[in-house]
Motif scaffolding. Structure first.
Motif, PDB file in Angstrom:
ATOM      1  N   LYS A 333     -69.665  -9.597 -11.492  1.00  0.00           N
ATOM      2  CA  LYS A 333     -69.214 -10.918 -11.087  1.00  0.00           C
ATOM      3  C   LYS A 333     -69.278 -11.098  -9.565  1.00  0.00           C
ATOM      4  CE  LYS A 333     -68.258 -12.562 -15.143  1.00  0.00           C
ATOM      5  NZ  LYS A 333     -66.892 -12.829 -15.567  1.00  0.00           N
ATOM      6  N   THR A 334     -69.036 -10.026  -8.824  1.00  0.00           N
ATOM      7  CA  THR A 334     -69.142 -10.110  -7.364  1.00  0.00           C
ATOM      8  C   THR A 334     -70.566 -10.467  -6.951  1.00  0.00           C
ATOM      9  OG1 THR A 334     -67.352  -8.523  -7.033  1.00  0.00           O
ATOM     10  CG2 THR A 334     -68.877  -8.845  -5.206  1.00  0.00           C
ATOM     11  N   SER A 335     -71.539  -9.838  -7.590  1.00  0.00           N
ATOM     12  CA  SER A 335     -72.939 -10.145  -7.299  1.00  0.00           C
ATOM     13  C   SER A 335     -73.280 -11.583  -7.681  1.00  0.00           C
ATOM     14  CB  SER A 335     -73.864  -9.177  -8.047  1.00  0.00           C
ATOM     15  OG  SER A 335     -75.218  -9.494  -7.822  1.00  0.00           O
ATOM     16  N   ILE A 336     -72.758 -12.043  -8.808  1.00  0.00           N
ATOM     17  CA  ILE A 336     -72.980 -13.435  -9.228  1.00  0.00           C
ATOM     18  C   ILE A 336     -72.463 -14.388  -8.156  1.00  0.00           C
ATOM     19  CG2 ILE A 336     -72.291 -15.218 -10.888  1.00  0.00           C
ATOM     20  CD1 ILE A 336     -74.179 -13.395 -12.226  1.00  0.00           C
ATOM     21  N   ARG A 337     -71.263 -14.129  -7.671  1.00  0.00           N
ATOM     22  CA  ARG A 337     -70.648 -15.012  -6.681  1.00  0.00           C
ATOM     23  C   ARG A 337     -71.406 -14.976  -5.349  1.00  0.00           C
ATOM     24  NH1 ARG A 337     -65.928 -13.713  -7.706  1.00  0.00           N
ATOM     25  NH2 ARG A 337     -65.366 -15.560  -8.880  1.00  0.00           N
ATOM     26  N   GLU A 338     -71.846 -13.798  -4.939  1.00  0.00           N
ATOM     27  CA  GLU A 338     -72.592 -13.685  -3.683  1.00  0.00           C
ATOM     28  C   GLU A 338     -73.917 -14.430  -3.769  1.00  0.00           C
ATOM     29  OE1 GLU A 338     -72.913  -9.508  -3.177  1.00  0.00           O
ATOM     30  OE2 GLU A 338     -70.906  -9.275  -2.302  1.00  0.00           O
ATOM     31  N   GLN A 339     -74.584 -14.324  -4.907  1.00  0.00           N
ATOM     32  CA  GLN A 339     -75.849 -15.047  -5.075  1.00  0.00           C
ATOM     33  C   GLN A 339     -75.619 -16.557  -5.115  1.00  0.00           C
ATOM     34  OE1 GLN A 339     -78.882 -13.278  -7.853  1.00  0.00           O
ATOM     35  NE2 GLN A 339     -77.166 -11.947  -8.399  1.00  0.00           N
ATOM     36  N   TYR A 340     -74.506 -16.972  -5.712  1.00  0.00           N
ATOM     37  CA  TYR A 340     -74.192 -18.399  -5.746  1.00  0.00           C
ATOM     38  C   TYR A 340     -73.940 -18.922  -4.325  1.00  0.00           C
ATOM     39  CZ  TYR A 340     -71.625 -22.735  -6.508  1.00  0.00           C
ATOM     40  OH  TYR A 340     -71.205 -24.038  -6.446  1.00  0.00           O
ATOM     41  N   ASP A 341     -73.181 -18.161  -3.536  1.00  0.00           N
ATOM     42  CA  ASP A 341     -72.916 -18.570  -2.153  1.00  0.00           C
ATOM     43  C   ASP A 341     -74.221 -18.682  -1.360  1.00  0.00           C
ATOM     44  OD1 ASP A 341     -70.207 -18.651  -2.640  1.00  0.00           O
ATOM     45  OD2 ASP A 341     -69.795 -16.654  -1.822  1.00  0.00           O
ATOM     46  N   GLU A 342     -75.132 -17.736  -1.576  1.00  0.00           N
ATOM     47  CA  GLU A 342     -76.419 -17.771  -0.880  1.00  0.00           C
ATOM     48  C   GLU A 342     -77.231 -18.994  -1.310  1.00  0.00           C
ATOM     49  OE1 GLU A 342     -80.419 -14.954  -0.328  1.00  0.00           O
ATOM     50  OE2 GLU A 342     -78.673 -14.230  -1.462  1.00  0.00           O
ATOM     51  N   TRP A 343     -77.201 -19.297  -2.620  1.00  0.00           N
ATOM     52  CA  TRP A 343     -77.919 -20.469  -3.114  1.00  0.00           C
ATOM     53  C   TRP A 343     -77.337 -21.760  -2.543  1.00  0.00           C
ATOM     54  CZ3 TRP A 343     -76.174 -24.440  -6.457  1.00  0.00           C
ATOM     55  CH2 TRP A 343     -77.167 -25.306  -6.930  1.00  0.00           C
ATOM     56  N   MET A 344     -76.012 -21.830  -2.456  1.00  0.00           N
ATOM     57  CA  MET A 344     -75.378 -23.012  -1.890  1.00  0.00           C
ATOM     58  C   MET A 344     -75.745 -23.183  -0.414  1.00  0.00           C
ATOM     59  SD  MET A 344     -73.576 -24.906  -3.956  1.00  0.00           S
ATOM     60  CE  MET A 344     -72.461 -25.770  -2.863  1.00  0.00           C
ATOM     61  N   ALA A 345     -75.921 -22.071   0.291  1.00  0.00           N
ATOM     62  CA  ALA A 345     -76.201 -22.133   1.729  1.00  0.00           C
ATOM     63  C   ALA A 345     -77.670 -22.415   2.027  1.00  0.00           C
ATOM     64  CB  ALA A 345     -75.779 -20.824   2.396  1.00  0.00           C
ATOM     65  N   THR A 346     -78.571 -21.757   1.291  1.00  0.00           N
ATOM     66  CA  THR A 346     -79.992 -21.847   1.664  1.00  0.00           C
ATOM     67  C   THR A 346     -80.923 -22.120   0.495  1.00  0.00           C
ATOM     68  OG1 THR A 346     -80.284 -19.437   1.396  1.00  0.00           O
ATOM     69  CG2 THR A 346     -79.610 -20.243   3.573  1.00  0.00           C
ATOM     70  N   GLY A 347     -80.408 -22.170  -0.734  1.00  0.00           N
ATOM     71  CA  GLY A 347     -81.266 -22.304  -1.898  1.00  0.00           C
ATOM     72  C   GLY A 347     -81.827 -23.705  -2.078  1.00  0.00           C
ATOM     73  N   GLU A 348     -82.886 -23.781  -2.889  1.00  0.00           N
ATOM     74  CA  GLU A 348     -83.511 -25.070  -3.187  1.00  0.00           C
ATOM     75  C   GLU A 348     -82.670 -25.818  -4.205  1.00  0.00           C
ATOM     76  OE1 GLU A 348     -87.737 -26.797  -4.980  1.00  0.00           O
ATOM     77  OE2 GLU A 348     -87.573 -24.692  -4.338  1.00  0.00           O
ATOM     78  N   LYS A 349     -82.355 -27.073  -3.914  1.00  0.00           N
ATOM     79  CA  LYS A 349     -81.492 -27.877  -4.773  1.00  0.00           C
ATOM     80  C   LYS A 349     -82.147 -29.220  -5.068  1.00  0.00           C
ATOM     81  CE  LYS A 349     -77.602 -25.885  -2.251  1.00  0.00           C
ATOM     82  NZ  LYS A 349     -78.491 -25.348  -1.179  1.00  0.00           N
ATOM     83  N   SER A 350     -81.642 -29.892  -6.082  1.00  0.00           N
ATOM     84  CA  SER A 350     -82.096 -31.246  -6.389  1.00  0.00           C
ATOM     85  C   SER A 350     -80.877 -32.154  -6.467  1.00  0.00           C
ATOM     86  CB  SER A 350     -82.871 -31.274  -7.713  1.00  0.00           C
ATOM     87  OG  SER A 350     -82.047 -30.863  -8.790  1.00  0.00           O
TER      88      SER A 350
END
Length: 474
Positions: A333-350
């Motif tokens: 779950k820690t890895s899930i949350r870290e990846q989510y934070d990274e996606w929110m900061a720099t990930g591609e979104k629509s």
């Protein structure tokens, strides 16, 4: 020459607590050698830990063990505060919630009982200073329970004896054929509830996509030799979109669908066939919890066709002795949350036409799950079985929840006595078998790191997994 008697030494409460902490993390013998004190003293200090805490912190509040770094009036109610802290420690040992309001109410009660003539209002300011003097803070819960671990000791020991007897009856069973499985929820918005903020900020907002209630169910399974199997991901819906078809074609996951996104008996059967597989050399053992769809007739029939035995962890014990709850779920779950934070900061979104951010795509969520699961060390997985006593040759010393300072420590001697018995003399009444699961207690408790609720009593499941134990800084 007669041996002269050595001088008696006086040890501070702080020193004694340091020795106790060392004994908990290693052993009494190692702590006594490291600090040059007798083992009997270490054992006595361990029994007196609560009193030592009270003494150490009450002295700190008077400034006797450390210099005060700020000015201000010292407390006029040192005896009252020492008694109050002792009460607070007792309440927390019983896992009862203690609020600031209850602390102030108890302080007033103690003041009246002690017959102090001085006026005492137990104000909010006094309470804040009391917290500072005794180094107290408000914390988010890491897990909750309906019963104390001591009440579960008979179930825990029976289950471990069931496994011990099973391994004795199957001497060729290897770690590669012992599996543990658990379902957990993964959220589309894996937003943490904590963040760094400037002191004094009136509000602490956190950005999200607004899909904080949308989740999928992920079944994780691994063997005792450290090999993790494919994650089985259940989405809500029918699975008829173009993206769903692409997900079904992936080789690094197994995807399925249900009306509510939860596990049921049909999906459990599907998981057995697609993840555990129908081909194996020899018998396999599957260790999982007492959730109804794990032990229904259809699942039992499928298991027997695949030559899979199972050991069912009793209700309420998963957070203490289930390998996924004890070891896997937190880093996953820690890895899930870290990846989510990274996606929110720099990930591609629509974004929608109204400018609202869309949730993470199913494909991206699957990528996150795969990366988190594959990133789990094989050594962590292998050791999780050992510390839960779920490998051949396990001993009472291996089981982590029975070690000193752990939840079931009071049952350690009882467990050691049963491990000392010859296998032929064990009386376990098939505890752990799915044939007697209806006699088990299904009033599940939330004990695991992922906040899972087990044994719901119906044929569907959804796990809440936003436990505070996974938060940064806990």
């Amino acid at each position: 020459m007669p041996k002269t008697k050595g001088l008696r030494k006086k040890y501070s409460a702080t020193f004694k607590l340091a020795v106790v902490k060392a004994a908990k993390s290693t052993s009494v013998t190692a702590a006594s050698r490291k600090h040059s004190v007798d083992e009997s003293m270490v054992r006595r200090w361990k029994r007196q830990e609560n009193q030592l805490l009270v003494a150490e912190r009450s002295k700190t509040s008077r400034g006797e063990q450390r210099s005060r770094t700020s000015g201000g009036k010292r407390s006029q109610f040192t005896d009252l505060e020492a008694n109050l802290f002792e009460w607070l420690v007792g309440e927390r040992q019983q896992r009862r919630r203690v609020s600031r309001k209850s602390v102030r109410a108890k302080a007033k009660q103690l003041h009246a009982e002690m017959g102090n003539a001085e006026e005492f209002n137990a104000s909010a300011g006094w309470c804040a200073n009391f917290f500072m003097r005794f180094r107290l803070t408000m914390r988010m819960k890491t897990h909750q329970s309906q019963r104390s671990p001591e009440d579960l000791i008979p179930k825990l020991t029976d289950f471990l004896m069931y496994l011990r007897k099973y391994f004795a009856e199957h001497p060729t069973m290897t770690k590669a054929n012992i599996f543990a499985m658990d379902e957990t929820a993964v959220w589309f918005d894996s937003t943490s509830s904590r963040t760094v903020e400037v002191v004094g900020a009136q509000s602490v907002p956190l950005a999200s996509t607004g899909h904080d209630k949308a989740n999928v169910t992920v079944a994780l399974c691994a063997s005792a030799d450290g090999k993790n199997l494919l994650p089985y991901i259940i989405f809500k819906g029918k699975g008829k979109t173009a993206e769903d078809k692409e997900l079904k074609a992936r080789r690094d996951i197994v995807v399925s669908y249900s009306d509510n996104g939860w596990f049921n008996s049909d999906l459990t059967t599907d998981w057995l066939k697609k993840v555990m597989g129908t081909f194996a050399f020899g018998k396999r053992l599957l260790i999982w919890d007492s959730y109804r769809c794990h032990v229904c007739d259809a699942v039992k029939a499928t298991r027997r066709e695949q030559n899979i035995d199972c050991a069912v962890i009793p209700g309420g014990c998963t957070g203490l002795i289930q390998a996924p709850d004890v070891s896997w779920n937190k880093p996953f779950k820690t890895s899930i949350r870290e990846q989510y934070d990274e996606w929110m900061a720099t990930g591609e979104k629509s974004y929608t036409a109204a400018g609202n951010m869309r949730a993470m795509s199913k494909s991206k969520l699957c990528d996150v799950v795969v990366k988190a699961w594959q990133g789990l060390s094989p050594d962590v997985i292998s050791k999780s079985f050992e510390c839960c006593g779920q490998v051949p040759g396990a001993t009472a010393e291996n089981v982590s929840c029975f070690k000193d300072g752990r939840p079931a420590a009071s049952g350690r001697e009882q467990l050691a006595e049963r491990f000392a018995l010859p296998t032929a003399e064990l009386r376990v009444d098939n505890a752990g078998s799915d044939e007697v699961v209806d006699e088990l207690d299904h009033d599940a408790v939330v004990l695991g790191d992922d906040g899972e609720v087990n044994g719901s009593g119906d044929d569907s499941r959804s796990d809440s997994s936003d436990s505070a134990s996974e938060e940064e800084g806990q």
